[in-house]
Write an enzyme that holds these catalytic residues in place. Structure first.
Site, PDB file in Angstrom:
ATOM      1  N   LYS A  54       0.848  -1.211   0.000  1.00  0.00           N
ATOM      2  CA  LYS A  54       0.000   0.000   0.000  1.00  0.00           C
ATOM      3  C   LYS A  54       0.874   1.247   0.000  1.00  0.00           C
ATOM      4  O   LYS A  54       0.623   2.204  -0.734  1.00  0.00           O
ATOM      5  CB  LYS A  54      -0.928  -0.012   1.228  1.00  0.00           C
ATOM      6  CG  LYS A  54      -2.058  -1.031   1.092  1.00  0.00           C
ATOM      7  CD  LYS A  54      -2.845  -1.203   2.383  1.00  0.00           C
ATOM      8  CE  LYS A  54      -3.869  -2.326   2.205  1.00  0.00           C
ATOM      9  NZ  LYS A  54      -4.624  -2.624   3.433  1.00  0.00           N
ATOM     10  N   GLN A  98      -4.561  -1.394   9.560  1.00  0.00           N
ATOM     11  CA  GLN A  98      -4.512  -2.724   8.948  1.00  0.00           C
ATOM     12  C   GLN A  98      -5.148  -3.757   9.894  1.00  0.00           C
ATOM     13  O   GLN A  98      -4.797  -3.834  11.065  1.00  0.00           O
ATOM     14  CB  GLN A  98      -3.046  -3.098   8.653  1.00  0.00           C
ATOM     15  CG  GLN A  98      -2.878  -4.392   7.910  1.00  0.00           C
ATOM     16  CD  GLN A  98      -3.455  -4.358   6.491  1.00  0.00           C
ATOM     17  OE1 GLN A  98      -3.294  -3.379   5.767  1.00  0.00           O
ATOM     18  NE2 GLN A  98      -4.132  -5.432   6.100  1.00  0.00           N
ATOM     19  N   ASP A 121     -10.786   3.180   3.862  1.00  0.00           N
ATOM     20  CA  ASP A 121     -11.158   1.762   3.783  1.00  0.00           C
ATOM     21  C   ASP A 121     -12.683   1.598   3.738  1.00  0.00           C
ATOM     22  O   ASP A 121     -13.184   0.530   3.390  1.00  0.00           O
ATOM     23  CB  ASP A 121     -10.624   1.008   5.006  1.00  0.00           C
ATOM     24  CG  ASP A 121      -9.403   0.151   4.683  1.00  0.00           C
ATOM     25  OD1 ASP A 121      -9.157  -0.101   3.489  1.00  0.00           O
ATOM     26  OD2 ASP A 121      -8.718  -0.273   5.628  1.00  0.00           O
TER      27      ASP A 121
END
Ligand code: NDP
Length: 297
Positions: A54, A98, A121
């Site tokens: 990422k 994460q 997200d």
């Protein structure tokens, strides 16, 4: 194989390059780069790989990447404090934590603490609610990537019958809502669904997000169906023919004989997930700076 291969890698490269062009214009107009803050708690090797890729993709798009690596025993309160600081930091247009988190940390509490307008997200309940009622927010990256692949392959999805296998908050449910938003007739299947092959056989579009290696077989499919395989499963190296191979939730060998188009694993949905994260981060920066960009992102 008779199905057309849907090349997620190429589609992702195209999206990332379009975003990089917009980022160049954004930097010229605002004098700063969009920034993504990624928080990793603990040493889970798979999570570390995801965080690295990422960060790399963020930098390749001309954006800033801020990585926060916290030890596995970080108290929940410390993580929440960090999120409060990032929420207030104008350089962080996007924030993601994460997953999975260590067991002593309440993931829902953490996700809810991220400012919904920086929640790239799309996991914050505010963004889940926005998606459910058709308001602008952030859509989770994996289902957004799947939708983009489907639109590119099929054009208008209106009236098509779609089966989503899996009802998780990060893939199945938002996927079903996105397909509904494009006027598909949507069925959500899960572990209690009766006669899954018969349900899948009705569908023009099948999205498999189950986490079971090669579960969906070719003879479950309606001939010509468009199949999006979200699954990422590593076969047991000890298994005959397994060799630790990465496979999806769809049995590619048989499904590609019946489907009209199909995504491979790897090289299908995975690259689109990262491209959509980059997209969401850019969109967040653009919204916050009232910067106008091309609509087709
Ligand atoms: P979850 O484990 O959260 O959800 C799996 C879903 O599959 C559940 O809704 C479950 O039903 C359903 N399910 C399980 N067994 C069956 C069965 N036998 N028949 C029908 N449905 C079943 O997984 P995720 O949604 O997080 O992920 C799904 C897959 O996608 C995984 O392989 C994951 O690795 C992959 N993934 C890939 C990404 C990418 O970028 N390509 C990103 C995110 C995930 P129930 O609710 O009833 O238990």
């Amino acid at each position: 194989m008779s199905a057309k291969l849907i090349d997620g890698k190429a589609a992702a490269a195209q999206l990332r390059s379009a975003i990089a062009d917009e980022v160049t214009k954004f930097r010229a107009a605002t004098g700063r780069a969009p920034g993504l803050a990624v928080v990793l708690v603990g040493e889970d090797p798979a999570s570390a790989v995801y965080v690295r890729s990422k960060g790399k993709a963020t930098i390749e798009a001309g954006m800033e990447s801020f990585e926060y690596k916290l030890s596995a025993d970080t108290p929940e309160a410390e993580l929440l404090d960090l999120l409060d600081r990032l929420n207030a930091d104008p350089a962080a247009d996007g924030i993601l934590v994460q997953l999975p988190l260590p067991a002593h940390i309440n993931a829902n509490k953490v996700i809810t603490r991220i400012d919904p307008d920086k929640d790239v997200d799309g996991f914050n309940p505010v963004n889940a609610g926005r998606l459910a009622i058709g308001l602008h927010g952030f859509v989770p990256c994996t289902p957004l990537g799947c939708l983009k692949l489907l639109r590119a392959e099929l054009g208008d999805l209106s009236g098509k019958s779609a089966v989503v296998i899996g009802r998780s908050n990060i893939v199945g449910k938002p996927m079903a809502l996105l397909l509904l938003g494009d006027s598909c007739t949507v069925t959500i299947a899960h572990s209690r669904t009766r006669d899954l092959p018969a349900v899948v056989r009705q569908a023009d579009i099948v999205v498999a997000a189950v986490g079971r290696a090669e579960m969906v077989k070719g003879d479950w499919l309606k001939p010509g169906a468009c199949v999006i395989d979200v699954g990422i499963n590593r076969l047991d190296p000890a298994e005959p023919g397994g060799k630790g191979r990465l496979v999806g939730d769809v049995d590619f060998a048989s499904a590609s004989q019946v489907a009209g188009a199909i995504t491979p694993v790897p090289g299908g949905v995975g690259p689109m997930t990262i491209a959509c994260l980059i997209r969401n981060t850019f969109v967040s920066a653009a919204r916050r700076a009232a910067f106008r960009y091309g609509k087709d992102l």
